[in-house]
Enzyme design. Structure first.
Site, PDB file in Angstrom:
ATOM      1  NE  ARG A  22     -85.549  -3.818  19.559  1.00  0.00           N
ATOM      2  CZ  ARG A  22     -85.992  -4.233  18.764  1.00  0.00           C
ATOM      3  NH1 ARG A  22     -86.891  -5.500  18.656  1.00  0.00           N
ATOM      4  NH2 ARG A  22     -86.227  -3.437  17.523  1.00  0.00           N
ATOM      5  CG  HIS A  61     -90.649  -1.091  16.019  1.00  0.00           C
ATOM      6  ND1 HIS A  61     -89.695  -1.986  16.938  1.00  0.00           N
ATOM      7  CD2 HIS A  61     -91.346  -1.742  15.174  1.00  0.00           C
ATOM      8  CE1 HIS A  61     -90.219  -3.291  16.376  1.00  0.00           C
ATOM      9  NE2 HIS A  61     -91.260  -3.143  15.478  1.00  0.00           N
ATOM     10  CD  GLU A  89     -87.915  -6.387  11.540  1.00  0.00           C
ATOM     11  OE1 GLU A  89     -89.126  -6.414  10.886  1.00  0.00           O
ATOM     12  OE2 GLU A  89     -87.868  -7.511  12.446  1.00  0.00           O
ATOM     13  CG  ASN A 115     -85.305  -7.873  14.896  1.00  0.00           C
ATOM     14  OD1 ASN A 115     -84.625  -7.956  15.665  1.00  0.00           O
ATOM     15  ND2 ASN A 115     -86.243  -6.858  14.534  1.00  0.00           N
ATOM     16  CE1 TYR A 138     -90.927 -12.845  15.079  1.00  0.00           C
ATOM     17  CE2 TYR A 138     -89.781 -11.239  13.655  1.00  0.00           C
ATOM     18  CZ  TYR A 138     -90.394 -11.641  15.288  1.00  0.00           C
ATOM     19  OH  TYR A 138     -90.375 -10.541  16.122  1.00  0.00           O
ATOM     20  CD  GLU A 176     -88.750  -7.519  16.464  1.00  0.00           C
ATOM     21  OE1 GLU A 176     -89.500  -8.104  15.791  1.00  0.00           O
ATOM     22  OE2 GLU A 176     -88.937  -6.328  16.382  1.00  0.00           O
TER      23      GLU A 176
HETATM   24  C1  FCB Z   1     -91.265  -7.710  13.172  1.00  0.00           C
HETATM   25  C2  FCB Z   1     -91.464  -6.511  13.673  1.00  0.00           C
HETATM   26  C3  FCB Z   1     -92.276  -6.556  14.999  1.00  0.00           C
HETATM   27  C4  FCB Z   1     -93.534  -7.724  15.001  1.00  0.00           C
HETATM   28  C5  FCB Z   1     -92.680  -9.080  14.437  1.00  0.00           C
HETATM   29  C6  FCB Z   1     -93.889 -10.169  14.307  1.00  0.00           C
HETATM   30  O1  FCB Z   1     -90.937  -7.738  11.760  1.00  0.00           O
HETATM   31  O2  FCB Z   1     -90.501  -5.827  13.820  1.00  0.00           O
HETATM   32  O3  FCB Z   1     -93.022  -5.462  15.164  1.00  0.00           O
HETATM   33  O4  FCB Z   1     -94.425  -7.291  14.104  1.00  0.00           O
HETATM   34  O5  FCB Z   1     -92.212  -8.822  13.180  1.00  0.00           O
END
Ligand code: FCB
Length: 476
Positions: free
Chosen positions: A81, A125, A170, A299, A301, A376
């Site tokens: 991607r 992006h 995002e 995405n 984290y 992501e």
């Molecule tokens: C996301 C972004 C990516 C990168 C990661 C850590 O929010 O899409 O570009 O910065 O975080």
């Protein structure tokens, strides 16, 4: 004796990918007709990024893409991607395309296809052509129309060979960090502009999806990637539940409401009524935004933990991508963000795979039948080569194992997750943090731009090859 762990295996068609984005890796910012994007301007403005770092060279992927694709093939990746730099393709953000810019992406896609790697294109992006920001940026409605024109150009150029399309990455970050807290380009701190930007990003997605479909074969898949947060209240008390609802509306509902259901949450209007009457949502907009999707990208984290607060929030606050005196959350000054429990990555983000499982199950309920991709997921650590030049990153392996196992649990629980894109293929320009935060499975020496796969890259390659997660302590 502890029970031996059951191996975590994935369905045979599961896609094992990695992700990047244009400004974070390409460099070559002045080549072949490319003009500045808002990230060029922002990163060259003193004080905006760590150490004043910028993407002028980044990891020079524009010139090294063949080697990078070869590296992906060595790692056995099934999918890649990447994003297109808008100002490389349409330098002023309007009008005819620059073929030299498009040619770069044609070559990249051909190289991927020749190695059996499925390309997944993200159109946006975060790197808006500067000329469009000078005309008002995302708070202005015209930007959504410009995006649709750009989507059509790229769809015409690559639609015959790229099947997976993502309109926006995002949009929350584009709107709330770009126009709210100002820690991202263009660095504005205007609460109403933030909400206007969010609406126009939604409109851009809808118009862009329609434009793509008007020029591409029907077999292609059109999706978008949301960084939907798993928002948790600190208690089940009514005030904390209201606080969590507010943040959930501003983080999630403001996008998935119109996109998936054709309406903004009523509670979002109530929470923001002191700021805006939402009169920029015109008749017909919601229908334009609510296009059928072929898939949804998530995405993830780290989760968020919130409570009600009587006190006005003051002072610097961290909401993921940098600290600012300005809140990214319009209308939510009465909400307090708490440290989430658990170990942390180098970003300070807590490690909690249950948040990913929760998110997947939520969207399985929100959008029944819609295929999901994790577009992501990954972690930054302070990776360093050892005396033999190898880079061992057991923490990243543990992070990936935990989150992939959470994806597998969600599939067992009935979710239709078709693939996973590790963020990121390579160490790269991590926005306001510059090059200090390393998210790559492949280490980049910034002095020589040499690439060295970290242990996690080998671990992930084995997972991709076998469809089963290696143990966290397997030696690579
Ligand atoms: C996301 C972004 C990516 C990168 C990661 C850590 O929010 O899409 O570009 O910065 O975080």
């Amino acid at each position: 004796m502890p029970e031996p762990m059951t191996p975590v295996s994935f369905p045979p068609a599961f896609l094992w990918g990695a992700a990047t984005s244009a400004y974070q890796i390409e460099g070559a910012v002045r080549e072949d007709g490319r003009t500045p994007s808002i990230w060029d301007t922002f990163s060259h403005t003193p004080g905006k990024t760590a150490g004043g770092e910028h993407g002028d060279i980044a990891v020079d992927h524009y010139h090294r893409y063949r080697d990078d694709v070869a590296l992906m093939a060595d790692l056995g990746l099934g999918a890649y991607r990447f994003s297109i730099s808008w100002s490389r393709v349409q330098p002023t953000g309007r009008g005819p395309a620059v073929q030299r810019g498009l040619d770069f992406y044609r070559r990249l896609v051909d190289e991927l296809l020749a190695k059996g790697i499925k390309p997944a294109v993200t159109l946006y992006h975060w790197d808006l052509p500067q000329e469009l920001e000078d005309a008002g940026g995302w708070p202005e409605r015209d930007t959504a129309h410009r995006f649709a024109e750009y989507a059509q150009i790229v769809g015409e150029a690559l639609g015959d060979r790229v099947e997976q399309w993502i309109t926006l990455n995002e949009p929350w970050c584009s709107a709330f960090l770009g126009y709210g807290s100002g820690v991202h380009a263009p660095g504005r701190t205007e609460p109403v502009a933030t909400l206007r930007a969010a609406h126009h990003l939604n409109l851009a997605h809808g118009l862009g999806a329609t434009a793509l479909r008007s020029v591409m074969p029907a077999r292609n898949s059109v999706a978008l990637s949301l960084n939907s947060s798993t928002v948790r209240p600190v208690s089940q008390g009514p005030a904390d539940l209201v606080a969590a609802r507010k943040i959930d509306d501003l983080a999630n509902g403001i996008f998935h409401g119109p996109i998936l259901h054709g309406a903004y949450p009523a509670t979002l209007f109530t929470a923001t009524e002191q700021l805006t009457d939402w009169s920029y949502v015109l008749d017909g907009d919601l229908a334009a935004i609510n296009q059928p999707l072929d898939a949804l990208g998530l995405n993830y984290y780290t989760p968020a933990l919130v409570s009600a607060s009587d006190a006005e929030l003051a002072g610097p606050r961290a909401d993921g991508h940098g600290a600012s005196a300005h809140s990214p959350w319009p209308g939510a000054d009465d909400v307090l963000f708490h440290q989430t429990p658990g170990d942390r990555t180098a970003m300070g983000w807590s490690i909690d795979p249950t948040g990913l499982h929760e998110l997947i199950m939520r969207y399985t309920r929100e959008a029944p039948g819609l295929p999901l991709y994790i577009t992501e997921n990954g972690a930054a650590y302070d990776d360093k080569p050892d005396s033999e030049g190898r880079v061992h990153d057991p923490e990243r392996i543990a992070y990936l194992h935990g989150h992939l196992a959470a994806v597998r649990r969600a599939i067992t629980d009935g979710a239709d997750v078709r693939g996973y894109y590790l963020w990121s293929l390579l160490d790269n320009f991590e926005w306001a943090y510059g090059y200090e935060k390393r998210f790559g499975a492949v280490y980049v020496d910034y002095a020589t731009l040499t690439r060295t796969p970290k242990s996690s890259a080998h671990w992930y390659a084995k997972a991709a090859r076998t469809g089963t997660l290696p143990e966290v302590d397997e030696v690579f």
